[in-house]
Design an enzyme around this catalytic site. Structure first.
Site, PDB file in Angstrom:
ATOM      1  N   HIS A 294      13.845   1.712   5.369  1.00  0.00           N
ATOM      2  CA  HIS A 294      14.907   0.736   5.170  1.00  0.00           C
ATOM      3  C   HIS A 294      16.217   1.310   5.679  1.00  0.00           C
ATOM      4  O   HIS A 294      16.577   2.435   5.362  1.00  0.00           O
ATOM      5  CB  HIS A 294      15.014   0.430   3.667  1.00  0.00           C
ATOM      6  CG  HIS A 294      15.753  -0.819   3.362  1.00  0.00           C
ATOM      7  ND1 HIS A 294      17.100  -0.929   3.551  1.00  0.00           N
ATOM      8  CD2 HIS A 294      15.337  -2.007   2.881  1.00  0.00           C
ATOM      9  CE1 HIS A 294      17.476  -2.149   3.192  1.00  0.00           C
ATOM     10  NE2 HIS A 294      16.429  -2.823   2.774  1.00  0.00           N
TER      11      HIS A 294
ATOM     12  N   SER B  31      21.173  -3.268  -0.815  1.00  0.00           N
ATOM     13  CA  SER B  31      20.577  -4.476  -0.230  1.00  0.00           C
ATOM     14  C   SER B  31      20.988  -4.657   1.225  1.00  0.00           C
ATOM     15  O   SER B  31      22.128  -4.426   1.613  1.00  0.00           O
ATOM     16  CB  SER B  31      21.010  -5.696  -1.019  1.00  0.00           C
ATOM     17  OG  SER B  31      20.700  -6.863  -0.284  1.00  0.00           O
TER      18      SER B  31
ATOM     19  N   ARG C 112      14.890  -4.413  10.278  1.00  0.00           N
ATOM     20  CA  ARG C 112      14.986  -3.107   9.627  1.00  0.00           C
ATOM     21  C   ARG C 112      14.554  -1.952  10.521  1.00  0.00           C
ATOM     22  O   ARG C 112      15.230  -0.925  10.590  1.00  0.00           O
ATOM     23  CB  ARG C 112      14.097  -3.094   8.383  1.00  0.00           C
ATOM     24  CG  ARG C 112      14.627  -3.963   7.278  1.00  0.00           C
ATOM     25  CD  ARG C 112      13.679  -3.990   6.095  1.00  0.00           C
ATOM     26  NE  ARG C 112      14.255  -4.816   5.031  1.00  0.00           N
ATOM     27  CZ  ARG C 112      13.681  -5.058   3.870  1.00  0.00           C
ATOM     28  NH1 ARG C 112      12.487  -4.545   3.606  1.00  0.00           N
ATOM     29  NH2 ARG C 112      14.260  -5.800   2.966  1.00  0.00           N
TER      30      ARG C 112
ATOM     31  N   HIS D 246      10.775   3.195   2.180  1.00  0.00           N
ATOM     32  CA  HIS D 246      10.980   2.120   1.236  1.00  0.00           C
ATOM     33  C   HIS D 246       9.691   1.441   0.796  1.00  0.00           C
ATOM     34  O   HIS D 246       9.518   1.079  -0.367  1.00  0.00           O
ATOM     35  CB  HIS D 246      11.899   1.094   1.905  1.00  0.00           C
ATOM     36  CG  HIS D 246      12.169  -0.108   1.109  1.00  0.00           C
ATOM     37  ND1 HIS D 246      12.740  -0.042  -0.138  1.00  0.00           N
ATOM     38  CD2 HIS D 246      11.943  -1.418   1.340  1.00  0.00           C
ATOM     39  CE1 HIS D 246      12.862  -1.265  -0.612  1.00  0.00           C
ATOM     40  NE2 HIS D 246      12.369  -2.112   0.244  1.00  0.00           N
TER      41      HIS D 246
HETATM   42  C1  LIG Z   1      14.447  -0.382  -4.329  1.00  0.00           C
HETATM   43  C2  LIG Z   1      13.427  -1.410  -3.931  1.00  0.00           C
HETATM   44  C3  LIG Z   1      13.813  -2.729  -3.736  1.00  0.00           C
HETATM   45  C4  LIG Z   1      12.902  -3.704  -3.389  1.00  0.00           C
HETATM   46  N1  LIG Z   1      13.312  -4.982  -3.211  1.00  0.00           N
HETATM   47  C5  LIG Z   1      12.407  -5.941  -2.900  1.00  0.00           C
HETATM   48  C6  LIG Z   1      12.815  -7.288  -2.745  1.00  0.00           C
HETATM   49  O1  LIG Z   1      13.983  -7.626  -2.905  1.00  0.00           O
HETATM   50  N2  LIG Z   1      11.894  -8.214  -2.453  1.00  0.00           N
HETATM   51  C7  LIG Z   1      10.579  -7.881  -2.287  1.00  0.00           C
HETATM   52  O2  LIG Z   1       9.795  -8.769  -2.051  1.00  0.00           O
HETATM   53  N3  LIG Z   1      10.162  -6.606  -2.435  1.00  0.00           N
HETATM   54  C8  LIG Z   1      11.040  -5.626  -2.729  1.00  0.00           C
HETATM   55  N4  LIG Z   1      10.598  -4.332  -2.877  1.00  0.00           N
HETATM   56  C9  LIG Z   1       9.170  -4.011  -2.810  1.00  0.00           C
HETATM   57  C10 LIG Z   1       8.449  -4.390  -4.109  1.00  0.00           C
HETATM   58  O3  LIG Z   1       9.281  -4.110  -5.190  1.00  0.00           O
HETATM   59  C11 LIG Z   1       7.145  -3.641  -4.338  1.00  0.00           C
HETATM   60  O4  LIG Z   1       6.400  -3.650  -3.203  1.00  0.00           O
HETATM   61  C12 LIG Z   1       6.325  -4.313  -5.421  1.00  0.00           C
HETATM   62  O5  LIG Z   1       7.092  -4.478  -6.566  1.00  0.00           O
HETATM   63  C13 LIG Z   1       5.073  -3.546  -5.752  1.00  0.00           C
HETATM   64  O6  LIG Z   1       4.453  -4.117  -6.881  1.00  0.00           O
HETATM   65  P1  LIG Z   1       3.038  -3.640  -7.383  1.00  0.00           P
HETATM   66  O7  LIG Z   1       2.683  -4.486  -8.534  1.00  0.00           O
HETATM   67  O8  LIG Z   1       2.094  -3.630  -6.259  1.00  0.00           O
HETATM   68  O9  LIG Z   1       3.201  -2.122  -7.823  1.00  0.00           O
HETATM   69  P2  LIG Z   1       4.243  -1.376  -8.755  1.00  0.00           P
HETATM   70  O10 LIG Z   1       5.275  -2.240  -9.287  1.00  0.00           O
HETATM   71  O11 LIG Z   1       4.626  -0.150  -8.018  1.00  0.00           O
HETATM   72  O12 LIG Z   1       3.377  -0.971 -10.009  1.00  0.00           O
HETATM   73  C14 LIG Z   1       2.478   0.079  -9.995  1.00  0.00           C
HETATM   74  C15 LIG Z   1       1.845   0.174 -11.355  1.00  0.00           C
HETATM   75  O13 LIG Z   1       0.724   1.006 -11.281  1.00  0.00           O
HETATM   76  C16 LIG Z   1       0.771   1.985 -12.274  1.00  0.00           C
HETATM   77  N5  LIG Z   1       0.072   3.150 -11.763  1.00  0.00           N
HETATM   78  C17 LIG Z   1       0.248   3.786 -10.583  1.00  0.00           C
HETATM   79  N6  LIG Z   1      -0.630   4.787 -10.475  1.00  0.00           N
HETATM   80  C18 LIG Z   1      -1.363   4.793 -11.601  1.00  0.00           C
HETATM   81  C19 LIG Z   1      -2.407   5.592 -12.085  1.00  0.00           C
HETATM   82  N7  LIG Z   1      -2.908   6.593 -11.391  1.00  0.00           N
HETATM   83  N8  LIG Z   1      -2.906   5.325 -13.311  1.00  0.00           N
HETATM   84  C20 LIG Z   1      -2.409   4.300 -14.055  1.00  0.00           C
HETATM   85  N9  LIG Z   1      -1.441   3.515 -13.629  1.00  0.00           N
HETATM   86  C21 LIG Z   1      -0.915   3.756 -12.418  1.00  0.00           C
HETATM   87  C22 LIG Z   1       2.218   2.186 -12.538  1.00  0.00           C
HETATM   88  O14 LIG Z   1       2.379   2.707 -13.824  1.00  0.00           O
HETATM   89  C23 LIG Z   1       2.728   0.776 -12.415  1.00  0.00           C
HETATM   90  O15 LIG Z   1       2.536   0.087 -13.624  1.00  0.00           O
HETATM   91  C24 LIG Z   1      11.531  -3.345  -3.208  1.00  0.00           C
HETATM   92  C25 LIG Z   1      11.137  -2.036  -3.406  1.00  0.00           C
HETATM   93  C26 LIG Z   1      12.076  -1.057  -3.738  1.00  0.00           C
HETATM   94  C27 LIG Z   1      11.634   0.364  -3.861  1.00  0.00           C
END
Ligand SMILES: Cc1cc2nc3c(=O)[nH]c(=O)nc-3n(C[C@H](O)[C@H](O)[C@H](O)COP(=O)(O)OP(=O)(O)OC[C@H]3O[C@@H](n4cnc5c(N)ncnc54)[C@H](O)[C@@H]3O)c2cc1C
Ligand code: SF4
Ligand code: FES
Lengths: 233, 639, 252
Positions: free
Chosen positions: B266, B284, B330, B401
């Site tokens: 990013h 952002s 980006r 990112h």
């Molecule tokens: C700063 C930032 C800003 C962002 N802004 C945006 C945005 O504006 N719009 C957008 O669309 N996307 C955005 N993204 C991307 C988006 O937030 C993520 O891609 C998305 O939230 C991922 O969701 P997820 O449910 O896949 O995983 P996560 O939310 O990463 O959840 C992972 C889960 O798995 C669990 N876990 C991991 N490993 C293990 C393990 N070995 N054992 C047990 N539990 C485990 C963790 O505890 C957690 O509960 C942003 C990302 C960042 C970093």
């Protein structure tokens, strides 16, 4: 849904009850002060006022019983919260500070239990002194009544008594400062940061007025030997 | 194992409906007979667990944090896309689909992306009904804003905290099912292994992060929703606990890892201020609407930015991309920041930053306008850097990112191991070589709320699963392996800390598998990572014991996995002899310096199969060819 | 140039596990940069401890950007430290005086038992949320989003309450260890929205009861919670909670 009794015993209910009883006591205090200020009225104003209250008979008793109940409920809740508080944080902080504004945590708020207990003890002694104290009978406009005014003036010739009163009235001020704010906040059930600041300031003014009003009387009597210009005789 | 993507036949627009018409169903009364493990409680995991529990399945949910609500999704800022077309600016499902495919530089599966666009609207409905406080117009209806890579306003947002609000919505639905007894909840538990019994995913092994106890959990299916692996670079915008361990251990049990080299960097993050830095903070990208990016024309110019006259500044994005200017995508913005700092024209104490200057915007539109639009971001910047961005230009630099790569899944989100499903950032599915802003939240929730409830039923309804008790050999073996791995980590008792190894790995990854890559660097990276990994197992020092809360032990396990993943990322980047989306190979660029795809040879998903032989990590590459039946492949240009 | 050789005397609570007695341990820290975050300063301490073969100090964190609510340290007597509206992960060492003593303690409350050193168990918050802190919406059954209009003012207010990060600083700072601000924030968020009105009575009663069951104390209107809250949740949340509760018990 919980019954009203259960609700009253919940955290929210307790707080509301504490607020209601607090406000009732606050109102009582206002009238008490106004009554006391009759000392500075005409020669027998204070005695006539006291006598009028006493001659209400059964109504006075009912009122007194009510007042005692309100007082006890208020005290009970306060003590119960305080006792519970230790259990809620068994290991205390090595170092603890308040963050400051908008926190309303002050000496007032932290000493509610202490000022409250002092006020409780004070009330008992106060009633003993003035309600059940030795008085002469006098006749005013053909009516026999207690010369409470003399009792008051005599009592406040004793410097220890005066100091005791002044100290307690200052503590009352502290109690009212947090109490007024707290009761108002609990009961109005609203208030953002700005309203809070206003309410808190108004509460503080109220507390100061009450404390100063009450402590002025013994102080004045003592300082003037009971013969000051404000006291008609 | 074969790579059957399992996409329904027929017209793009009919595929998902067709699948829904054809799937196996599990009768309502029978759902309670099935146990499902959901690992992760981010948007993908929480939405899946809540929806499945509502349907009647018995769900066991795991996460690393002390509460489901703290999953990394909470940090997403900008927004979530949907094709509602509320602004009446001509948005359609097709357009959202097309932008996403194009933004991904034609490296994703058409059918999946179309489904995502189709479902997008339902996500907004669902979130609103849950009480997610999206931004609204004065009339009380929902507001939208625009985001990179699109010419319509389709992004729904909740100030700068969209991820937080969406996650809390999902978390609340999740807590409701805990209340109704349908979810068994295991916070502070880390999944350490997948149990594959008779060729199917039948359970997991976890470590209780408080007591250190290793436990087995049995189920009829396992859903992996464990997020992305950006922390392979040590410094990233990801939360500190984000990791690849769950996915990597599944990979070692046979699940294919797809496109590991696709990593999004990013362009607008707060630059690193010293070696002690533990994480990078995103600002952002909306800031580029009003900020102008520049560096001094001369190398090592140490003057205060406000003292550098206009003619001695190089507004390099405006110069090179006159039509998109500061609003190039980006990957382009990030790459150019790297070029100018590599030339020695970077700014700030470390020389690893460029300016993002609001002076013009403030002069043109007034400070109030800027404050109203970006106030909270400016404040955050001020808090972190102690510099006032109203008075001097911000310093920004790219940061890792998001990871588009992940475990390979078919159209039903099932990996090549039957019964192992992968959702959210952990899978590779929808973003190809580059993800558009506001699309990750959309994908995570689409997977969890609206895809998995059907496709999981299809699997369970169509399989004849035998009963497992947890004492089968596969469970025994997995538990022993997990314990041995921990003991091994604790027994090295070396002299270097886990963080030192992680930092070193991060540096290799950033320098050689980062914004732009070349053959030589990648080959070096592979070698260096292998050496670092060997060193790790000889010199790492993990404090404490396993039977207690021990954060450094957790990290040690994760870094050990990153040390293996990093090598695969480099290998993938090396083998992909083209530039596509965020994967930029120096050797493959147009004359103008833009990414040059090679659709003839590389229009495929690279899915790697793990083959650990005699301690050597090896991989076999499987290719899923990407057929583009409905869109025409084009070269991206932002000149 | 920024100062990168600050020194501090740290006094940190160490506790082996929930069943052990804890005690303070003192550490002298040198070479701290003023641009380090507070948690990075502790990272540095741990690196040194580990290299020396000593036990590191355990503390909770995840996002390190003020949104996840994991970080939870009482710094010199103030939950999240001295900077207003700032969680401890966004607190920088430049806020401290070179050479200063810094006392670091865990959240202290019966409802938040210590797990190790500075890490506490906040699962009580999850259980309060499970007791009605949601709007029941079956996946797939939601009406078209714009059929539910919400006054912008209500939506904005609801948002303000919804930004609670669930950190527990309000409990830690409260002289009574009350969870009213946290609970009030969720009740306020949901009751302000039309979607949340249907379950409002049950929600208020159950969440308040759960708060008590978990062992959180009474609110005495000290308002210390609002002052330490890293996202500035107003105590009007507590007022709204009382109102919702009273409405539930008097209207049924
Ligand atoms: C700063 C930032 C800003 C962002 N802004 C945006 C945005 O504006 N719009 C957008 O669309 N996307 C955005 N993204 C991307 C988006 O937030 C993520 O891609 C998305 O939230 C991922 O969701 P997820 O449910 O896949 O995983 P996560 O939310 O990463 O959840 C992972 C889960 O798995 C669990 N876990 C991991 N490993 C293990 C393990 N070995 N054992 C047990 N539990 C485990 C963790 O505890 C957690 O509960 C942003 C990302 C960042 C970093
Ligand atoms: S109300 Fe504030 S202090 Fe309390 S948990 Fe929420 S964010 Fe933390
Ligand atoms: S670590 Fe996430 S809020 Fe502090």
């Amino acid at each position: 849904m919980p019954s009203l009794v259960d609700a009253a015993r919940s955290q929210v209910g307790r707080k509301i009850l504490s607020g209601i009883t607090g406000i009732l006591l606050g109102i009582f205090i206002i009238f008490h002060l106004i009554g006391n200020l009759t000392l500075f009225g005409s020669e027998q104003a204070f005695n006539i006022y006291s006598h009028t209250l006493e001659s209400m008979g059964i109504f006075l008793y009912l009122f007194e019983i009510g007042l005692v109940l309100v007082f006890l409920v208020h005290a009970y809740i306060g003590v119960a919260i305080w006792l519970r508080k230790r259990k809620r944080r068994p290991v205390g902080y090595e170092k603890y500070s308040s963050m400051g504004d908008p926190s309303k945590q002050t000496f007032s708020s932290r000493s509610m239990i202490f000022t409250g207990i002092i006020l409780l003890i004070f009330t008992v002694t106060h009633v003993a002194t003035f309600k059940y104290g030795d008085t002469q009978m006098i006749t005013v406009d053909g009516t026999q009544m207690k010369d409470l005014k003399a009792l008051v003036i005599n009592t406040f010739q004793n410097p220890w008594y005066v100091i005791y009163y002044i100290v307690v009235m200052i503590l009352l001020g502290f109690h009212l400062r947090h109490g007024a704010w707290s009761a108002f906040t609990s009961l109005t059930m609203k208030g953002g940061t700005k309203t809070s600041a206003v309410v808190y300031t108004v509460g503080t003014i109220f507390a100061v007025l009450m404390a100063v009003g009450f402590l002025f009387i013994p102080l004045y009597i003592y300082a003037t030997g009971g013969t000051g210009a404000l006291i008609a005789s | 194992m074969s790579l059957a993507s399992n996409v329904p036949e027929g017209d793009l627009k009919e595929k998902w409906t067709k699948r829904l018409n054809d799937i196996n169903l599990v009768a309502p009364n029978n759902k309670r007979l099935y146990n499902v493990i959901v690992v992760g409680t981010g948007l993908a995991g929480a939405s899946a667990a809540a929806s499945l529990a509502e349907l009647g399945y018995n769900v066991q949910s795991f996460c690393i944090q002390d509460s489901a609500r703290r999953a990394h999704s909470i940090a997403a800022q900008g927004g979530i896309n949907a094709a509602k077309n509320y602004p009446n600016d001509g948005d359609t499902i097709w357009r959202l689909f097309y932008d996403t495919i194009k933004g991904g530089d034609y490296r994703s599966r058409e059918s999946n992306v179309y489904r995502l666009a189709e479902i997008s609207n339902e996500i907004i409905d669902q979130a609103v009904a849950q009480g997610v406080p999206f931004a609204r117009e004065y009339g009380g209806l929902l507001a939208n804003r625009s985001f990179g890579g699109a010419q319509v306003s389709r992004t729904f947002y909740a100030r700068g905290q969209t991820g937080q609000q969406l996650l809390l919505g999902a978390y609340q639905a999740f807590m409701k099912e805990i209340d109704s007894g349908k979810i068994d909840y295991y916070p502070r538990h880390e999944m350490l292994d997948l149990v594959v019994h008779n060729g199917k995913a039948r359970g997991i092994v976890t470590r209780d992060l408080v007591s250190g106890e290793i436990r087995r959990h049995t189920a009829d299916a396992v859903l992996l929703c464990t997020g992305g692996y950006g922390n392979a670079y040590y410094l990233s915008t990801n939360a500190k606990n984000s990791n690849v361990t769950a996915a990597w251990r599944c990979h070692k049990r046979g699940a294919y890892f797809a496109n590991p080299c696709y990593v999004q960097i990013h362009p607008t993050c707060i630059p690193q201020s010293g070696d002690y830095q533990s994480k990078l903070t995103l600002m952002s990208e909306s800031l580029r609407n009003d900020g102008r990016v520049w560096v001094p024309k001369d190398k090592n110019d140490e003057r205060h930015p406000n003292d550098i006259p206009e003619e001695e500044r190089d507004y390099y994005l405006e110069r090179k991309y006159p039509s998109f200017g500061n609003l190039v995508p980006r990957d382009v913005a990030s790459r150019n920041a790297k070029y100018v700092t590599d030339e020695g024209r970077g700014v700030g104490e470390t020389g690893k930053a460029v300016y993002l200057d609001f002076a013009d915007a403030i002069e043109r539109r007034g400070r109030d306008y800027i404050e109203e639009k970006y106030g909270n971001l400016f404040e955050m910047y001020h808090k972190i850097t102690d510099e006032n961005p109203y008075e001097r230009p911000m310093r920004i630099f790219p940061a890792v990112h998001y990871t588009m790569g992940g475990l390979w899944v078919d159209y039903n989100l099932m990996s090549n191991i039957p019964g192992l499903f992968v959702l959210g950032e952990a899978n590779f599915s929808d973003h190809g070589g580059n993800r558009l802003g506001a699309s990750a939240l959309m994908q995570g929730l689409a997977d969890g709320y609206f895809v998995i409830p059907y496709t999981l039923g299809d699997y369970l309804g169509g399989e004849d699963l035998d009963q497992v008790e947890g004492n089968e050999e596969a469970f025994e073996e997995a538990e022993n392996y997990a314990q041995e791995h921990i003991d091994k980590l604790l027994n090295v008792e070396g002299d270097k800390t886990v963080v030192e190894f992680h930092q070193e790995l991060g540096k290799i990854m950033w320098d050689k598998v980062g914004i732009s890559r070349d053959e030589e660097g990648l080959k070096e990276a592979i070698k260096e990572i292998q050496e670092l990994r060997d060193e790790f197992w000889e010199r790492v020092r993990v404090p404490g014991e396993s039977a207690n809360y021990n954060k450094y032990l957790e990290f040690a396990g994760r870094v050990a996995d990153f040390l293996e993943l990093g090598e695969l990322m480099a290998k993938d980047a090396l083998h992909r002899e083209e530039s596509a989306g965020c994967h930029f190979r120096e050797e493959y660029q147009t004359e103008e310096g833009e990414a040059l795809r090679n659709d003839e040879e590389f229009s495929y998903v690279a899915a790697f199969e793990y083959q650990g032989l005699n301690g050597e990590i090896q991989h076999e590459l499987h290719k899923e060819n990407l057929e583009f039946e409905f869109v025409e492949l084009k070269q991206r240009s932002y000149k | 140039m920024s100062n990168d050789n600050m020194q501090f005397d740290l006094k940190i609570w160490k506790q082996e596990d929930g069943d052990s007695q804890g005690a303070f341990q003192e550490y002298h820290m040198e070479g701290v940069s003023e641009d380090m975050s507070f948690l990075e300063m502790l990272d540095l301490l741990n690196e040194k401890l580990i290299k020396n073969g000593d036990e590191p100090v355990e503390f909770d964190y995840d996002c390190r950007e003020g949104i996840c609510g994991a970080c939870s340290l009482v710094v010199n007597g103030i939950a999240h430290g001295p900077k207003e509206e700032t969680p401890v992960c966004e607190l920088y060492m430049r806020e401290f005086e070179d050479g200063q003593e810094i006392v670091i303690e865990p959240w202290r409350a019966a409802a938040f038992p210590v797990i190790k050193d500075l890490v506490v168990d906040r699962s009580a918050f999850d259980r309060i949320m499970a007791a009605g802190g949601y709007i029941s919406t079956k996946t797939g059954s939601a009406p078209e989003a714009n059929t539910i209009a919400v006054d912008k003012e209500d939506a904005d207010k609801a948002f303000d309450y919804a930004t609670c990060i669930g950190c527990g600083a309000c409990v830690a700072a409260c002289p009574n260890s009350s969870a009213s601000l946290f609970t009030g924030a969720k009740i306020s968020h949901l009751s302000l929205l039309p979607q949340g009105k249907h379950e409002r009575k049950e929600r208020a009663v159950r969440m308040v009861e759960q708060m008590e069951k978990e062992g959180f104390g009474d609110c005495s209107n000290h308002a210390e919670c609002e002052a330490v809250c890293p996202v500035g949740i107003s105590i009007s949340a507590i007022a709204r909670m009382r109102k919702e509760y009273m409405r539930a018990v008097t209207e049924s």
